[in-house]
Design a protein around this motif. Structure first.
Motif, PDB file in Angstrom:
ATOM      1  N   LEU A 190      -8.732  14.958  22.153  1.00 28.14           N
ATOM      2  CA  LEU A 190      -8.007  15.920  22.980  1.00 28.14           C
ATOM      3  C   LEU A 190      -8.335  17.349  22.569  1.00 28.14           C
ATOM      4  CD1 LEU A 190      -4.500  14.201  23.287  1.00 28.14           C
ATOM      5  CD2 LEU A 190      -6.132  14.621  25.125  1.00 28.14           C
ATOM      6  N   VAL A 191      -8.417  17.597  21.266  1.00 27.48           N
ATOM      7  CA  VAL A 191      -8.733  18.950  20.791  1.00 27.48           C
ATOM      8  C   VAL A 191     -10.152  19.336  21.193  1.00 27.48           C
ATOM      9  CG1 VAL A 191      -9.082  20.359  18.734  1.00 27.48           C
ATOM     10  CG2 VAL A 191      -7.053  18.922  18.935  1.00 27.48           C
ATOM     11  N   ILE A 192     -11.106  18.422  21.029  1.00 29.08           N
ATOM     12  CA  ILE A 192     -12.491  18.713  21.403  1.00 29.08           C
ATOM     13  C   ILE A 192     -12.597  18.929  22.914  1.00 29.08           C
ATOM     14  CG2 ILE A 192     -14.814  17.694  21.547  1.00 29.08           C
ATOM     15  CD1 ILE A 192     -14.293  16.440  18.811  1.00 29.08           C
ATOM     16  N   GLY A 193     -11.810  18.180  23.674  1.00 22.85           N
ATOM     17  CA  GLY A 193     -11.838  18.324  25.123  1.00 22.85           C
ATOM     18  C   GLY A 193     -11.102  19.541  25.635  1.00 22.85           C
ATOM     19  N   GLY A 194     -10.483  20.306  24.753  1.00 21.26           N
ATOM     20  CA  GLY A 194      -9.808  21.529  25.161  1.00 21.26           C
ATOM     21  C   GLY A 194      -8.352  21.321  25.555  1.00 21.26           C
ATOM     22  N   LEU A 195      -7.796  20.193  25.244  1.00 22.57           N
ATOM     23  CA  LEU A 195      -6.410  19.913  25.594  1.00 22.57           C
ATOM     24  C   LEU A 195      -5.487  20.065  24.376  1.00 22.57           C
ATOM     25  CD1 LEU A 195      -7.032  16.821  27.856  1.00 22.57           C
ATOM     26  CD2 LEU A 195      -6.463  19.120  28.590  1.00 22.57           C
ATOM     27  N   ILE A 196      -5.597  21.191  23.702  1.00 22.26           N
ATOM     28  CA  ILE A 196      -4.787  21.437  22.514  1.00 22.26           C
ATOM     29  C   ILE A 196      -3.305  21.478  22.861  1.00 22.26           C
ATOM     30  CG2 ILE A 196      -4.931  23.945  22.619  1.00 22.26           C
ATOM     31  CD1 ILE A 196      -5.158  21.995  19.383  1.00 22.26           C
ATOM     32  N   TYR A 197      -2.989  21.863  24.094  1.00 22.45           N
ATOM     33  CA  TYR A 197      -1.586  21.934  24.507  1.00 22.45           C
ATOM     34  C   TYR A 197      -0.977  20.535  24.659  1.00 22.45           C
ATOM     35  CZ  TYR A 197      -2.598  26.804  25.366  1.00 22.45           C
ATOM     36  OH  TYR A 197      -2.965  28.109  25.213  1.00 22.45           O
TER      37      TYR A 197
END
Length: 70
Positions: A45-52
């Motif tokens: 998720l973090v790598i995919g840009g979904l940190i939120y």
């Protein structure tokens, strides 16, 4: 009569073994989810840009871990 006794004992013994195997499989599933799938999911998720999305999941997992130890 011996056949009925054999069938009852067979089901009793192997039913207990099946119950034990399901309990062991559930324990292994929990370990895999906690130590393998959750970290891979969060990193993905973090790598995919979904940190939120990843941050609240991480906070919820941390709170559950803290409350489970108490």
């Amino acid at each position: 009569m011996l056949t009925i006794l054999f069938i009852v004992l067979f089901i009793w013994i192997f039913g207990g073994l099946i119950k034990l195997s399901f309990r062991a499989a559930w324990g292994l599933t929990k370990l895999l989810c906690v130590f393998l799938f959750l970290p891979i999911l969060l990193i993905g998720l973090v790598i995919g840009g979904l940190i939120y999305v990843a941050l609240p999941l991480l906070l919820i997992a941390g709170l559950v871990a803290l409350l489970a130890r108490a």
